[in-house]
Design a protein around this motif. Structure first.
Motif, PDB file in Angstrom:
ATOM      1  N   ASP A 179       0.836  -1.202   0.000  1.00  0.00           N
ATOM      2  CA  ASP A 179       0.000   0.000   0.000  1.00  0.00           C
ATOM      3  C   ASP A 179       0.870   1.253   0.000  1.00  0.00           C
ATOM      4  OD1 ASP A 179       0.993  -0.033   2.573  1.00  0.00           O
ATOM      5  OD2 ASP A 179      -0.949   0.193   3.565  1.00  0.00           O
ATOM      6  N   ALA A 180       2.185   1.093  -0.129  1.00  0.00           N
ATOM      7  CA  ALA A 180       3.063   2.253  -0.286  1.00  0.00           C
ATOM      8  C   ALA A 180       2.688   3.002  -1.558  1.00  0.00           C
ATOM      9  CB  ALA A 180       4.515   1.799  -0.364  1.00  0.00           C
ATOM     10  N   LEU A 181       2.892   4.304  -1.551  1.00  0.00           N
ATOM     11  CA  LEU A 181       2.671   5.081  -2.770  1.00  0.00           C
ATOM     12  C   LEU A 181       3.805   4.775  -3.737  1.00  0.00           C
ATOM     13  CD1 LEU A 181       0.982   7.190  -4.269  1.00  0.00           C
ATOM     14  CD2 LEU A 181       2.485   8.948  -3.316  1.00  0.00           C
ATOM     15  N   VAL A 182       3.459   4.352  -4.937  1.00  0.00           N
ATOM     16  CA  VAL A 182       4.448   4.017  -5.964  1.00  0.00           C
ATOM     17  C   VAL A 182       4.403   5.092  -7.040  1.00  0.00           C
ATOM     18  CG1 VAL A 182       5.179   2.332  -7.697  1.00  0.00           C
ATOM     19  CG2 VAL A 182       4.216   1.546  -5.509  1.00  0.00           C
ATOM     20  N   MET A 183       5.459   5.888  -7.102  1.00  0.00           N
ATOM     21  CA  MET A 183       5.570   6.877  -8.173  1.00  0.00           C
ATOM     22  C   MET A 183       6.355   6.255  -9.327  1.00  0.00           C
ATOM     23  SD  MET A 183       7.460  10.614  -8.339  1.00  0.00           S
ATOM     24  CE  MET A 183       6.108  11.603  -7.698  1.00  0.00           C
ATOM     25  N   VAL A 184       5.770   6.271 -10.517  1.00  0.00           N
ATOM     26  CA  VAL A 184       6.489   5.864 -11.713  1.00  0.00           C
ATOM     27  C   VAL A 184       6.894   7.143 -12.431  1.00  0.00           C
ATOM     28  CG1 VAL A 184       6.425   4.564 -13.862  1.00  0.00           C
ATOM     29  CG2 VAL A 184       5.223   3.698 -11.846  1.00  0.00           C
ATOM     30  N   ASP A 185       8.194   7.387 -12.461  1.00  0.00           N
ATOM     31  CA  ASP A 185       8.739   8.599 -13.090  1.00  0.00           C
ATOM     32  C   ASP A 185       8.862   8.339 -14.583  1.00  0.00           C
ATOM     33  OD1 ASP A 185      10.220  10.737 -14.029  1.00  0.00           O
ATOM     34  OD2 ASP A 185      11.634  10.738 -12.351  1.00  0.00           O
ATOM     35  N   GLU A 186       7.936   8.925 -15.359  1.00  0.00           N
ATOM     36  CA  GLU A 186       7.899   8.755 -16.809  1.00  0.00           C
ATOM     37  C   GLU A 186       8.365  10.018 -17.539  1.00  0.00           C
ATOM     38  OE1 GLU A 186       4.283   5.444 -17.197  1.00  0.00           O
ATOM     39  OE2 GLU A 186       3.981   7.457 -17.997  1.00  0.00           O
ATOM     40  N   ALA A 187       9.398  10.655 -16.993  1.00  0.00           N
ATOM     41  CA  ALA A 187       9.883  11.899 -17.593  1.00  0.00           C
ATOM     42  C   ALA A 187      10.271  11.728 -19.057  1.00  0.00           C
ATOM     43  CB  ALA A 187      11.076  12.431 -16.796  1.00  0.00           C
ATOM     44  N   TYR A 188      10.650  10.513 -19.447  1.00  0.00           N
ATOM     45  CA  TYR A 188      11.140  10.273 -20.811  1.00  0.00           C
ATOM     46  C   TYR A 188      10.187   9.371 -21.605  1.00  0.00           C
ATOM     47  CZ  TYR A 188      15.400  12.165 -18.775  1.00  0.00           C
ATOM     48  OH  TYR A 188      16.300  12.976 -18.140  1.00  0.00           O
ATOM     49  N   PHE A 189       8.922   9.300 -21.193  1.00  0.00           N
ATOM     50  CA  PHE A 189       8.061   8.289 -21.802  1.00  0.00           C
ATOM     51  C   PHE A 189       7.748   8.574 -23.270  1.00  0.00           C
ATOM     52  CE2 PHE A 189       4.207  10.779 -21.812  1.00  0.00           C
ATOM     53  CZ  PHE A 189       3.289  10.059 -22.583  1.00  0.00           C
ATOM     54  N   GLU A 190       7.837   9.820 -23.710  1.00  0.00           N
ATOM     55  CA  GLU A 190       7.593  10.101 -25.129  1.00  0.00           C
ATOM     56  C   GLU A 190       8.630   9.419 -26.018  1.00  0.00           C
ATOM     57  OE1 GLU A 190       5.715  13.567 -22.910  1.00  0.00           O
ATOM     58  OE2 GLU A 190       7.656  12.541 -22.820  1.00  0.00           O
ATOM     59  N   PHE A 191       9.802   9.129 -25.461  1.00  0.00           N
ATOM     60  CA  PHE A 191      10.852   8.449 -26.226  1.00  0.00           C
ATOM     61  C   PHE A 191      10.769   6.934 -26.080  1.00  0.00           C
ATOM     62  CE2 PHE A 191      12.594  12.562 -24.752  1.00  0.00           C
ATOM     63  CZ  PHE A 191      12.655  13.202 -25.971  1.00  0.00           C
ATOM     64  N   SER A 192      10.062   6.467 -25.064  1.00  0.00           N
ATOM     65  CA  SER A 192       9.971   5.024 -24.821  1.00  0.00           C
ATOM     66  C   SER A 192       8.665   4.432 -25.311  1.00  0.00           C
ATOM     67  CB  SER A 192      10.105   4.738 -23.322  1.00  0.00           C
ATOM     68  OG  SER A 192       8.940   5.135 -22.629  1.00  0.00           O
ATOM     69  N   ARG A 193       7.609   5.263 -25.357  1.00  0.00           N
ATOM     70  CA  ARG A 193       6.251   4.833 -25.716  1.00  0.00           C
ATOM     71  C   ARG A 193       5.725   3.814 -24.706  1.00  0.00           C
ATOM     72  NH1 ARG A 193       5.046   8.487 -29.955  1.00  0.00           N
ATOM     73  NH2 ARG A 193       7.114   9.338 -30.319  1.00  0.00           N
ATOM     74  N   GLY A 194       6.308   3.785 -23.520  1.00  0.00           N
ATOM     75  CA  GLY A 194       5.846   2.874 -22.480  1.00  0.00           C
ATOM     76  C   GLY A 194       5.268   3.655 -21.315  1.00  0.00           C
ATOM     77  N   THR A 195       4.050   3.319 -20.898  1.00  0.00           N
ATOM     78  CA  THR A 195       3.415   4.019 -19.785  1.00  0.00           C
ATOM     79  C   THR A 195       2.526   3.055 -19.009  1.00  0.00           C
ATOM     80  OG1 THR A 195       1.947   5.852 -19.146  1.00  0.00           O
ATOM     81  CG2 THR A 195       1.504   4.773 -21.271  1.00  0.00           C
ATOM     82  N   VAL A 196       2.366   3.342 -17.718  1.00  0.00           N
ATOM     83  CA  VAL A 196       1.449   2.560 -16.891  1.00  0.00           C
ATOM     84  C   VAL A 196       0.159   3.341 -16.626  1.00  0.00           C
ATOM     85  CG1 VAL A 196       3.232   1.142 -15.819  1.00  0.00           C
ATOM     86  CG2 VAL A 196       2.635   3.353 -14.788  1.00  0.00           C
ATOM     87  N   ARG A 197      -0.092   4.377 -17.405  1.00  0.00           N
ATOM     88  CA  ARG A 197      -1.289   5.192 -17.204  1.00  0.00           C
ATOM     89  C   ARG A 197      -2.580   4.384 -17.166  1.00  0.00           C
ATOM     90  NH1 ARG A 197      -5.540   6.869 -18.061  1.00  0.00           N
ATOM     91  NH2 ARG A 197      -5.725   5.537 -19.857  1.00  0.00           N
ATOM     92  N   PRO A 198      -2.745   3.312 -17.978  1.00  0.00           N
ATOM     93  CA  PRO A 198      -4.000   2.556 -17.931  1.00  0.00           C
ATOM     94  C   PRO A 198      -4.315   1.947 -16.568  1.00  0.00           C
ATOM     95  CG  PRO A 198      -2.803   2.031 -19.942  1.00  0.00           C
ATOM     96  CD  PRO A 198      -1.880   2.830 -19.080  1.00  0.00           C
TER      97      PRO A 198
END
Length: 363
Positions: A179-198
């Motif tokens: 239940d810890a808060l998990v921050m996914v730092d996607e500062a470079y996601f436009e270059f990776s095309r990978g996201t956990v937004r869904p």
């Protein structure tokens, strides 16, 4: 009185973050976009700024920009928070979820600011080092959070400075394990095309960090944002600085976000150049380049400190990690323009072919 009492004790062992932004001809050290905002968009920015009343405080929460970001991500306004670059938001997670008696799980080597922020807020840092290939030691992380005392975790994807994406299946296992808060730092996601937004809808303990600094050429403007559960965002609002994003930055970010499709060509060029530079680095004697999903490449070379200096003597600034723990003899190069990349590769080829660097020599 010609004296002053000591600063807070937690500052004693803190080294200020230093991006080593030195004068150079080719800036390949800070993961900036090599292209500035195009003229048509800049002209639109000027028109938007002309509407700003400089004598009035800005919208404290940048609600118009929040609405734009929320709509683009299929979220509500209260699931978005805008900050003064990603840096403010990274400090805010330490303020809101850290503090005395609380714990942050870190996965070094990664962005050093995470640990600095924890130390500044008297948060205990629990380090789970990455493997030799810089991949996350997933089972070790999951075993540690299973103890139940971790308050927040930051997973950088792609990771800075190593460039690797975190496995989506691992992030889901992590979210389900704690239940810890998990921050996914996607500062470079436009270059990776990978996201956990869904996965925001199904995981209250997930928050995603993004920025305008990299793909959208606004490193000098300082705008970042969070996507998360509305209750989590409210906790961030409690600790944020009032009026932290000024009216001019809000105006610029609104225009750029409206025109974000115009940046796609530049993003694709960076991705293409990344592949070309990676392949070329792998052909240089003594160089081990690590695969990257970001707009930079980490590589290992004996005598990296000397190599850095010889590159800088030629006007090329890259990031020197040669003395950093777990990154010994490593340099990180941002993907620049094709011309800058050619200049870098030519200089490296010359340095490595003309110099015999003593093994392990870094200065």
């Amino acid at each position: 009185m010609n004296s002053v009492r000591a600063s807070a004790p937690q500052l004693a062992d803190i080294t200020p973050y230093d991006p080593k932004y030195l004068p150079a001809r080719a800036y390949l050290s800070a993961n900036e976009n090599p292209s500035d905002v195009e003229t048509e968009v800049r002209n639109e920015i000027k028109r938007e700024i002309n509407k700003v009343a400089f004598n009035r405080y800005p919208d404290p929460l940048a609600n118009e920009l929040r609405d734009m970001i929320a709509e683009a991500n299929g979220l509500d306004r209260d699931q978005v928070l805008v900050g003064n670059g990603g840096d403010e938001l990274l400090f805010n997670i330490a303020l809101a979820w850290g503090g005395p008696g609380r714990k942050f799980l870190n996965m070094p080597p990664t962005f050093s600011v995470y640990q600095n922020n924890a130390e500044l807020t008297n948060t205990e840092v629990v380090n789970i080092p990455r493997r030799a290939d810089y991949s996350i030691d997933e089972e070790a992380v999951l075993a540690r959070v299973a103890q139940g005392d971790i308050d927040y975790v930051i997973v950088t994807s792609p990771n800075n400075p190593t460039g690797d994406l975190a496995d989506e299946r691992f992030i889901l296992r992590l979210l389900d394990a704690t239940d810890a808060l998990v921050m996914v730092d996607e500062a470079y996601f436009e270059f990776s095309r990978g996201t956990v937004r869904p996965y925001l809808a199904s995981h209250k303990n997930l928050v995603i960090l993004r920025t305008f600094s990299k793909a959208f050429s606004l490193a000098g403007v300082r705008v970042g944002y969070l996507l998360g559960n509305a209750e989590v965002i409210r906790e961030f609002i409690k600790v944020r600085q009032p009026y932290s994003v000024d009216a001019v930055s809000q105006a610029i970010a609104r225009v750029v976000f409206r025109n974000r499709a115009k940046f796609e060509r530049g993003i694709m060029q960076i991705i293409s150049e990344r592949g070309r530079v990676f392949e070329a680095l792998g052909q240089l004697p003594g160089v081990t380049a690590y695969p990257s999903n970001a707009n930079y490449i980490l590589f290992h070379v004996e005598g990296a400190g000397q190599v850095w200096q010889q590159l800088y003597d030629r006007g090329i600034l890259v990031r020197d990690f040669s003395r950093a723990n777990m990154l010994e003899d490593c340099l990180r190069v941002s993907i620049g323009s094709p011309q800058e990349n050619d200049e870098l590769l030519a200089a490296l080829k010359e340095i490595l072919s003309c110099s015999v660097l003593p093994a392990g020599k870094t200065d």
